[in-house]
Design an enzyme around this catalytic site. Sequence first.
Site, PDB file in Angstrom:
ATOM      1  N   ALA A 183       9.167  19.690  -7.833  1.00 48.50           N
ATOM      2  CA  ALA A 183       9.745  18.171  -8.168  1.00 48.50           C
ATOM      3  C   ALA A 183       8.400  17.425  -8.248  1.00 48.50           C
ATOM      4  O   ALA A 183       7.761  17.169  -7.178  1.00 48.50           O
ATOM      5  CB  ALA A 183      10.642  17.490  -7.218  1.00 48.50           C
ATOM      6  N   SER A 185       6.273  13.788 -10.336  1.00 46.10           N
ATOM      7  CA  SER A 185       6.604  12.338 -10.509  1.00 46.10           C
ATOM      8  C   SER A 185       7.537  11.984 -11.819  1.00 46.10           C
ATOM      9  O   SER A 185       8.020  10.643 -11.936  1.00 46.10           O
ATOM     10  CB  SER A 185       5.235  11.563 -10.772  1.00 46.10           C
ATOM     11  OG  SER A 185       4.643  12.231 -11.669  1.00 46.10           O
ATOM     12  N   ALA A 187       9.515  14.657 -13.494  1.00 47.41           N
ATOM     13  CA  ALA A 187      10.585  15.604 -13.925  1.00 47.41           C
ATOM     14  C   ALA A 187      10.730  16.732 -12.530  1.00 47.41           C
ATOM     15  O   ALA A 187       9.837  16.676 -11.940  1.00 47.41           O
ATOM     16  CB  ALA A 187      10.315  16.722 -14.988  1.00 47.41           C
ATOM     17  N   ASP A 335      -4.605  18.704 -18.219  1.00 49.08           N
ATOM     18  CA  ASP A 335      -4.188  18.692 -16.951  1.00 49.08           C
ATOM     19  C   ASP A 335      -4.381  20.133 -16.124  1.00 49.08           C
ATOM     20  O   ASP A 335      -3.498  20.491 -15.752  1.00 49.08           O
ATOM     21  CB  ASP A 335      -2.764  18.122 -16.720  1.00 49.08           C
ATOM     22  CG  ASP A 335      -2.521  17.656 -15.329  1.00 49.08           C
ATOM     23  OD1 ASP A 335      -3.263  17.356 -14.733  1.00 49.08           O
ATOM     24  OD2 ASP A 335      -1.373  17.554 -14.865  1.00 49.08           O
TER      25      ASP A 335
END
Length: 559
Positions: A183, A185, A187, A335
């Site tokens: 979990a 920020s 999804a 990312d």
Amino acid sequence: KSSRIQATAQKGKNHTRTLLPAPMLRRRRAPLLLAAAAGAALATTSATSPSADGLGVASTFHGVARSSRAIYTIGFVVVDYKYSLRGLVPGSADYRGKLSEVHLRSAKKLLRLCEANRGFYVKAGQFVSSLRQVPKEYISTLSCLQDQATPCKYQDIKIVIEQNLGRDLHGIFLEFDEHPIAAASIAQVHRGRLNNNQEVAVKVQYPGLERRMKLDIMTMSLLSKYVSLIFPDYRFEKILLEFERTMSMELDFTQEAKNSERTTSCFRKNDVVKVPHVFWELTTKEVLTMEFCTGHKVDDLDFLRKADISPTKVAKALIELFGEMIFIHGFVHGDPHPGNILVSPRGQGRFSLVLLDHGIYKELDPKFRLDYCKLWKALISLDVQKILELGEQFGVGKYAKYFPLIFTGRTIDSKSALGTQISGEEKTRIKQDLNSLGMDDISSFMESLPPDFLVILRTDGLLRSILGNLGAPRHVRLLAYAKCAIYGHEEQSRLESGAINRITLQIKTSISYLHLRILIELARLLVQFNDYKHKAKDKLSWMLQKISREVLGWYKALM
């Protein structure tokens, strides 16, 4: 260890007739801008939330609280900088010492803000900490931020899935784990099994997230303008625009799925790279269903040792993968932190790199890609004239002299061999040079960079961190980038040439790479030789001291 996810105030009439100087007028208007930010936050959330909806009202007040917290924190940071540095001569020892203190205090305040507001603020903090050009106090403080969140309730996630896919959850999945395996920020991810027994990872976006993002970005934008009013030399609009672009991309899971498939196509001939298959019939803007892949974080050294996988080979495969993305394909994963790159063992020391979370990508401008290839060729050979010439093309002007330091760890007039440690004298000169830079210099540099460059800098910063964790030698990255830069530079020429010319270019490219590789390998051998020489010298010195002590002992005994 497995698949991971991936914020108008009406102007009052001015009754004073006193004319203020522009800078003072800007300072007088600054508090109004803070008030405007809070008002804008309230107006935005109210306009997008139904008044009868209890959840919408709660979301409104939560959004205003987050914005107010941000305004309060940034206000204190601005005051701290303004008054702590007042009266000090820029560049002096006292100024540099006080500036470092303010940097650290401000970074800690921003860390607490990000931890309190969570969500996109955590993303923003991570974004800033990955930019190697910001002060080191911000990087070291904000780099501890973890993109984790309290999972959303299963019933809310179930509603999102069923609304998006138009079917009952149990009609789609044979099994569906109610507890998320990750979990973050924006999804959370659940593990499931389709009716054909195919294991899948289902990424589900939190409800109301887009509205929250608009509110947070608006707050950040207004605060950025407020800071610019107080400190005209500090300009962060480009960084904020790039952050907003990346977040908007990340909220569209269909775009993430397209990015994933394009990456698969780019590396179809590379058997080391693995990209999870996308199930399009079960994918929408808010739900992404993909093949479930197992593996461990790329920098998990304990796992690599147990699996008998060489960390250096993993580092080499990783940097070659991203080198090919940047220099050849011009399509870059934005990312690449360890949680988005898994190592999956294949036995006998072999492995696959599983690339996850394809929400943030940047397609480089073709001219920028070619110029960046040229820059790296110039950096490897330390062609000063070419570096400065390309700096003008990139729009950074005088700051081009810092390119070698940023990318290869040596100065533009360095006498150190590529890939080796710089001398103590050079370190002192670099420290003095960097200490003379103020925040206005950093701001000007970042603002002058093309948007593509910001992505490159962030991606390279994250990759260098991973390579450091893996203990990879410095020349691994330099060799991979040199190779990819040469092939990327010649790629356009090969496409435009006939068959015979393509063969000639291929030979020329191979020779160029071989030449650069020899230079780097010679530098590495020189470092090893110097290391052995110093070790031998130290050992000889130790032996002579030991012999001297023994002789002295014998002499005293005889006397």
